[in-house]
Motif scaffolding. Structure first.
Motif, mmCIF file in Angstrom:
data_model
loop_
_atom_site.group_PDB
_atom_site.id
_atom_site.type_symbol
_atom_site.label_atom_id
_atom_site.label_comp_id
_atom_site.label_asym_id
_atom_site.label_seq_id
_atom_site.Cartn_x
_atom_site.Cartn_y
_atom_site.Cartn_z
ATOM 1 N N UNK A 102 0.835 -1.205 0.000
ATOM 2 C CA UNK A 102 0.000 0.000 0.000
ATOM 3 C C UNK A 102 0.866 1.250 0.000
ATOM 4 N N UNK A 103 1.929 1.253 0.778
ATOM 5 C CA UNK A 103 2.811 2.425 0.835
ATOM 6 C C UNK A 103 3.460 2.685 -0.523
ATOM 7 N N UNK A 104 3.900 1.614 -1.176
ATOM 8 C CA UNK A 104 4.543 1.783 -2.485
ATOM 9 C C UNK A 104 3.581 2.377 -3.497
ATOM 10 N N UNK A 123 2.036 -1.734 17.174
ATOM 11 C CA UNK A 123 3.344 -1.103 17.068
ATOM 12 C C UNK A 123 3.500 -0.216 15.840
ATOM 13 N N UNK A 124 4.632 -0.385 15.161
ATOM 14 C CA UNK A 124 4.955 0.475 14.018
ATOM 15 C C UNK A 124 3.962 0.319 12.885
ATOM 16 N N UNK A 125 3.365 -0.874 12.746
ATOM 17 C CA UNK A 125 2.405 -1.070 11.658
ATOM 18 C C UNK A 125 1.197 -0.143 11.834
ATOM 19 N N UNK A 126 0.787 0.078 13.067
ATOM 20 C CA UNK A 126 -0.313 1.002 13.312
ATOM 21 C C UNK A 126 0.037 2.417 12.897
ATOM 22 N N UNK A 127 1.252 2.847 13.175
ATOM 23 C CA UNK A 127 1.694 4.186 12.771
ATOM 24 C C UNK A 127 1.739 4.300 11.251
ATOM 25 N N UNK A 128 2.171 3.243 10.594
ATOM 26 C CA UNK A 128 2.228 3.256 9.124
ATOM 27 C C UNK A 128 0.829 3.309 8.532
ATOM 28 N N UNK A 129 -0.102 2.570 9.154
ATOM 29 C CA UNK A 129 -1.483 2.608 8.677
ATOM 30 C C UNK A 129 -2.053 4.016 8.765
ATOM 31 N N UNK A 130 -1.819 4.669 9.884
ATOM 32 C CA UNK A 130 -2.358 6.019 10.048
ATOM 33 C C UNK A 130 -1.763 6.968 9.011
ATOM 34 N N UNK A 131 -0.468 6.849 8.767
ATOM 35 C CA UNK A 131 0.157 7.704 7.754
ATOM 36 C C UNK A 131 -0.470 7.464 6.383
ATOM 37 N N UNK A 132 -0.795 6.223 6.080
ATOM 38 C CA UNK A 132 -1.477 5.925 4.818
ATOM 39 C C UNK A 132 -2.857 6.563 4.775
ATOM 40 N N UNK A 133 -3.604 6.412 5.865
ATOM 41 C CA UNK A 133 -4.974 6.924 5.898
ATOM 42 C C UNK A 133 -5.027 8.436 5.769
ATOM 43 N N UNK A 134 -3.937 9.091 6.092
ATOM 44 C CA UNK A 134 -3.906 10.555 5.999
ATOM 45 C C UNK A 134 -3.595 11.049 4.598
ATOM 46 N N UNK A 135 -3.309 10.118 3.669
ATOM 47 C CA UNK A 135 -3.023 10.575 2.302
ATOM 48 C C UNK A 135 -3.756 9.814 1.211
ATOM 49 N N UNK A 136 -4.443 8.712 1.554
ATOM 50 C CA UNK A 136 -5.208 7.987 0.541
ATOM 51 C C UNK A 136 -6.564 7.588 1.121
ATOM 52 N N UNK A 137 -7.483 7.214 0.234
ATOM 53 C CA UNK A 137 -8.714 6.555 0.661
ATOM 54 C C UNK A 137 -8.357 5.114 0.986
ATOM 55 N N UNK A 151 -6.813 -1.708 15.088
ATOM 56 C CA UNK A 151 -7.026 -0.856 13.925
ATOM 57 C C UNK A 151 -7.610 0.489 14.347
ATOM 58 N N UNK A 152 -8.539 0.447 15.290
ATOM 59 C CA UNK A 152 -9.169 1.686 15.747
ATOM 60 C C UNK A 152 -8.162 2.610 16.424
ATOM 61 N N UNK A 153 -7.261 2.038 17.224
ATOM 62 C CA UNK A 153 -6.233 2.878 17.855
ATOM 63 C C UNK A 153 -5.416 3.616 16.808
ATOM 64 N N UNK A 154 -5.174 2.934 15.696
ATOM 65 C CA UNK A 154 -4.361 3.546 14.640
ATOM 66 C C UNK A 154 -5.140 4.535 13.787
ATOM 67 N N UNK A 155 -6.428 4.256 13.558
ATOM 68 C CA UNK A 155 -7.144 4.975 12.501
ATOM 69 C C UNK A 155 -8.283 5.871 12.972
ATOM 70 N N UNK A 158 -9.629 9.305 11.312
ATOM 71 C CA UNK A 158 -9.392 9.360 9.869
ATOM 72 C C UNK A 158 -10.657 8.903 9.141
ATOM 73 N N UNK A 159 -10.639 8.998 7.838
ATOM 74 C CA UNK A 159 -11.781 8.557 7.023
ATOM 75 C C UNK A 159 -11.662 7.099 6.606
ATOM 76 N N UNK A 160 -10.677 6.379 7.138
ATOM 77 C CA UNK A 160 -10.483 4.980 6.760
ATOM 78 C C UNK A 160 -11.695 4.142 7.151
#
Length: 390
Positions: A102-104, A123-137, A151-155, A158-160
């Motif tokens: 998804x990041x790529x 952990x870090x995967x949650x932070x990466x998910x949030x960064x994704x949700x802030x720039x894509x649908x 997932x909820x803690x991370x997102x 956001x609109x995810x």
């Protein structure tokens, strides 16, 4: 088409589609590829551009004719050029297998992505998910209340959206169709939106199971959709689909399909009856190194073709131009092919095509794909998401 299956619509991407539109009809079949380019350094993975284009158009037409949103799985090709062509043909977005994929694709300008497995967002995967949700649908899969909590803690905020996975017979991940309510209710309780339900009819990857898998998929999605409504969850997405079941899709059950292998096809798809040899777009070019009786040794082994061999497969890959030949032994750098009867053997030093059993595994081993048209190398495409396995 149910608008709920489209998310925010067709994703915007940067740059034009690099694969030119060809004059093709609805039929995916075509003649075998022309002779291999003489200057290829083997082993390497090749893609016949004309066959690829026909496959892309055929699936886009199938989805359109059935009123389905097409969200192809990019884990098969991992190539920006092919993903752009899929979107240009009407795909509403991409399905990916991992956060890394998804990041790529987000980096490459794709803005509507579905991570189609129960993401464990610790952990870090949650932070990466949030960064994704802030720039894509973004949509992510879930099949447990515990997974939803992470997932909820991370997102949250956001609109995810979350899509609840349903087990339609593959028995890998997913809840029983009638048990989606608690997971969906947890999504809402934690402040996220439920997009709907999804499944993967993976039991279609067995001989004689394609038709039943398509029926099971339809039944499971409709039952899960009804269970959502009984739980008071308003969500309309019913997402499914695999390459073996794509042509057997049950009208009115799915509103989104996510096939992946169809872009290239492979030996498995041929042996399952989901594709013919003339629809296999990706093969490995291999050189004949040695001959002993009716056995021929090639320079493409498991580090090129992948090691996947289902128990029902007739070999460790197949030679499309020699359909009676069988790869009986596969080492890291060599394949031993047995030719039956009195069929002519390929000459020492000659090149042959080898179709991997599982094309997704083969692509993930390659840095680039050689793009062939008319027997000539016309381009090289990077396997951009190679190794994005986490």
């Amino acid at each position: 088409m149910d608008d709920s299956s489209r998310g925010n619509g067709t994703p915007a991407v940067t740059g034009p589609a690099t694969l030119p539109t060809l004059e093709v009809g609805h039929n995916v079949a075509m003649a075998l590829s022309p002779p291999l380019p003489a200057d290829l350094e083997t082993p390497c993975l090749m893609v016949d551009r004309n066959v690829l284009e026909r496959n892309l158009v055929a699936m886009a037409d199938l989805a359109r004719d059935h009123g389905l949103a097409l969200r192809p799985h990019a884990k098969t090709h991992k190539c920006v050029e092919i993903a752009r062509r899929q979107v240009a043909l009407g795909a509403v977005g991409l399905t990916v297998a991992t956060v890394g994929e998804a990041e790529l694709f987000a980096d490459m300008g794709f803005t509507d992505l579905f991570i189609a497995y129960p993401v464990w967002a610790a952990g870090a995967r949650g932070l990466r998910l949030r960064a994704l949700a802030e720039r894509v649908t973004l949509r992510v899969g879930a099949d447990s209340v515990e997974g939803v909590e992470l997932v909820a803690r991370a997102l949250t905020g956001t609109a995810a959206e979350v899509v609840v996975e349903v087990d339609s017979g593959h028995h890998r991940t997913g809840v029983a169709p009638g048990s989606v309510g608690p997971v969906a209710s947890a999504v809402q309780r934690y402040g996220l939106n439920v997009a709907g339900v999804f499944t993967f009819p993976g039991h279609s990857y067995s001989p004689g199971r394609r038709e039943q898998a398509a029926v099971d998929e339809a039944r499971a999605l409709l039952e899960a959709d009804a269970a959502l409504h009984q739980a008071g969850v308003s969500a309309g997405l019913r997402s499914g689909g695999s390459t073996p079941t794509a042509a057997l899709v049950q009208q009115g059950a799915l509103n989104e399909m996510r096939p992946g292998v169809y872009v290239f096809n492979d030996a498995q798809q041929v042996e399952l009856g989901a594709a013919d040899w003339d629809a296999v777009a990706l093969t490995a070019a291999a050189t004949v190194l040695s001959r002993h009786g009716r056995d021929v040794v090639l320079d493409a082994g498991s580090k090129v073709l992948g090691a996947d061999r289902p128990v029902w497969a007739t070999g460790s890959g197949r030679l499309p131009d020699f359909p009676e030949a069988r790869i009986g032994a596969l080492a890291e750098h060599h394949a031993t092919v047995t030719f039956a009867g009195d069929a002519p053997l390929p000459e020492l030093g000659s090149m042959v095509r080898v179709a991997p059993n599982h094309v997704c595994a083969a692509v993930n081993l390659a840095d680039q794909l050689m793009i062939i048209s008319g027997g000539v190398v016309v381009d090289q495409w990077q396997v951009a998401a190679r190794g994005r396995n986490a």
